[in-house]
Write a protein that holds these residues in place. Structure first.
Motif, PDB file in Angstrom:
ATOM      1  N   ARG A  24      42.651   8.894 -65.845  1.00 34.12           N
ATOM      2  CA  ARG A  24      42.191   8.168 -64.668  1.00 34.12           C
ATOM      3  C   ARG A  24      40.671   8.072 -64.694  1.00 34.12           C
ATOM      4  N   GLU A  26      37.344   7.215 -62.538  1.00 35.18           N
ATOM      5  CA  GLU A  26      36.851   7.086 -61.177  1.00 35.18           C
ATOM      6  C   GLU A  26      35.357   6.770 -61.192  1.00 35.18           C
ATOM      7  N   ARG A  29      34.120   8.034 -56.486  1.00 35.48           N
ATOM      8  CA  ARG A  29      35.352   8.529 -55.860  1.00 35.48           C
ATOM      9  C   ARG A  29      36.440   7.462 -55.705  1.00 35.48           C
ATOM     10  N   GLU A  30      36.238   6.314 -56.303  1.00 33.52           N
ATOM     11  CA  GLU A  30      37.261   5.273 -56.285  1.00 33.52           C
ATOM     12  C   GLU A  30      37.891   5.151 -57.672  1.00 33.52           C
ATOM     13  N   VAL A  31      39.215   5.018 -57.705  1.00 34.27           N
ATOM     14  CA  VAL A  31      39.919   4.871 -58.983  1.00 34.27           C
ATOM     15  C   VAL A  31      39.714   3.450 -59.502  1.00 34.27           C
ATOM     16  N   ARG A  32      39.154   3.335 -60.696  1.00 31.57           N
ATOM     17  CA  ARG A  32      38.892   2.028 -61.292  1.00 31.57           C
ATOM     18  C   ARG A  32      39.888   1.663 -62.383  1.00 31.57           C
TER      19      ARG A  32
END
Length: 348
Positions: A24, A26, A29-32
């Motif tokens: 994953r 990020e 703090r946002e999943v890209r």
């Protein structure tokens, strides 16, 4: 053989972590991005990228290489799991590196592949040249490379082979700027090869592409069970992947072809480069991403392998060549009883 993906992470401050069987990515703090681990062969990080310890452990367990490069593509470190490969093959490789005759034979093959493929680039440029004078100049340089090829079989030692390779490279890079479209030459002028650091835009572009090919060649050698540190053409030095450099020689013109495509189709422009104090030139972050996309697409293209006589994705060719090299190092025999030599990959 399966062509697996290499995941390139170029956005600074990205954080990579393990999410069950998925990698994953990020940012703030946002999943890209999420990528299943079984789709990956390697993860390559440019610049300041953070990774979780559980992810690094899992990559090592799954034999997925983790490669750390600086923001310009220069190698910094590589994380791998337990040593793979056949110890008997590696011992044969180490012994072969001490065999002067075999080392010379292999070095000639690596250089022959490089010169043949470089000559093909110049010949194509001569055929496509708009001006007769430029076509003649490129043809003359291609003929000079042919003369170097003819001299290779008689080269008595490694220093002579290296000298022929160096002269061929000088002639080739003298012709490469003529392959850039006329109206783009002012921005992509090139006065020979410069590196550490590159001194112009075109050198910055090919240096970045060479770093990508270098990583793929090293991975191919390790997958074939060979030691990338012990080479034949390039001298052994601490920290230098000499065999990866050997294998990469025949692929350098492929990097140059892609660079010319990106420039001539104006997929990259002068504004995609940073000119730094002191004369160093590097790619902008967004331009690096564009180059990586183009490189991954080119690796998917199928080409006819002359020895296998079947289509192979370009991205698989380093592994094919690594296995052919392992065969030559082992001293395996051909159908007629002669010892197998190494045949470099030659572009059409």
């Amino acid at each position: 053989m399966q062509l697996l993906n290499t995941l390139y992470i170029t956005t600074p401050e990205s954080y990579l972590r393990l999410d069950n069987d998925t990698l994953r990515v990020e940012l703030e703090r946002e999943v890209r991005l999420r990528v299943p681990l079984h789709h990956l062969q390697a993860v390559v990080c440019f610049g300041h990228i953070a990774l979780s310890a559980p992810l690094m452990h899992r990559l090592a367990e799954d034999s997925i290489a983790l490669v750390l490069l600086d923001e310009h593509g220069r190698f910094k470190a590589r994380l791998e799991g337990a040593q793979a490969g056949n110890v008997l093959l590696r011992r044969a490789q180490h012994l072969a590196s001490l065999d002067a005759d075999l080392s010379l034979e292999l070095a000639r093959s690596f250089v022959a592949g490089k010169i043949r493929n470089a000559r093909s680039v110049l010949q194509r440029g001569a055929r496509e040249a708009k001006l007769a004078a430029e076509a003649a100049q490129l043809t003359r340089l291609a003929d000079d490379l042919a003369a170097g090829l003819r001299a290779l079989p008689a080269a008595p030692d490694l220093n002579t082979v290296r000298g022929l390779e160096g002269e061929a490279a000088r002639q080739y890079f003298a012709g490469l700027p003529w392959l850039v479209k006329t109206d783009l030459r002012a921005d992509f002028a090139m006065q020979g090869r410069s590196r550490r650091p590159p001194r112009d835009r075109f050198n910055a572009l090919i240096s970045f592409l060479y770093a990508l090919w270098m990583n793929d060649c090293r991975s191919a050698l390790e997958a074939a069970g060979l030691d990338p540190q012990v080479g034949f053409l390039h001298a052994l030095r601490p920290g230098r992947a000499a065999l990866a450099l050997d294998l990469m020689e025949e692929f350098r013109p492929f990097a140059d072809r892609l660079a010319l495509t990106l420039v001539n189709r104006q997929q990259l422009g002068a504004g995609d480069f940073v000119l730094r104090e002191g004369g160093a030139v590097s790619l902008q972050p967004d331009a690096r991403k564009a180059v990586l996309v183009a490189y991954q697409q080119r690796k998917q293209e199928e080409i006819l392998h002359p020895l296998l006589a079947q289509p192979v994705p370009l991205g698989m060719v380093p592994l094919v060549q690594a296995r052919l090299l392992a065969r030559a190092i082992r001293g395996e025999l051909e159908a007629d009883g002669s010892r197998a030599g190494y045949l470099p990959f030659l572009a059409k």
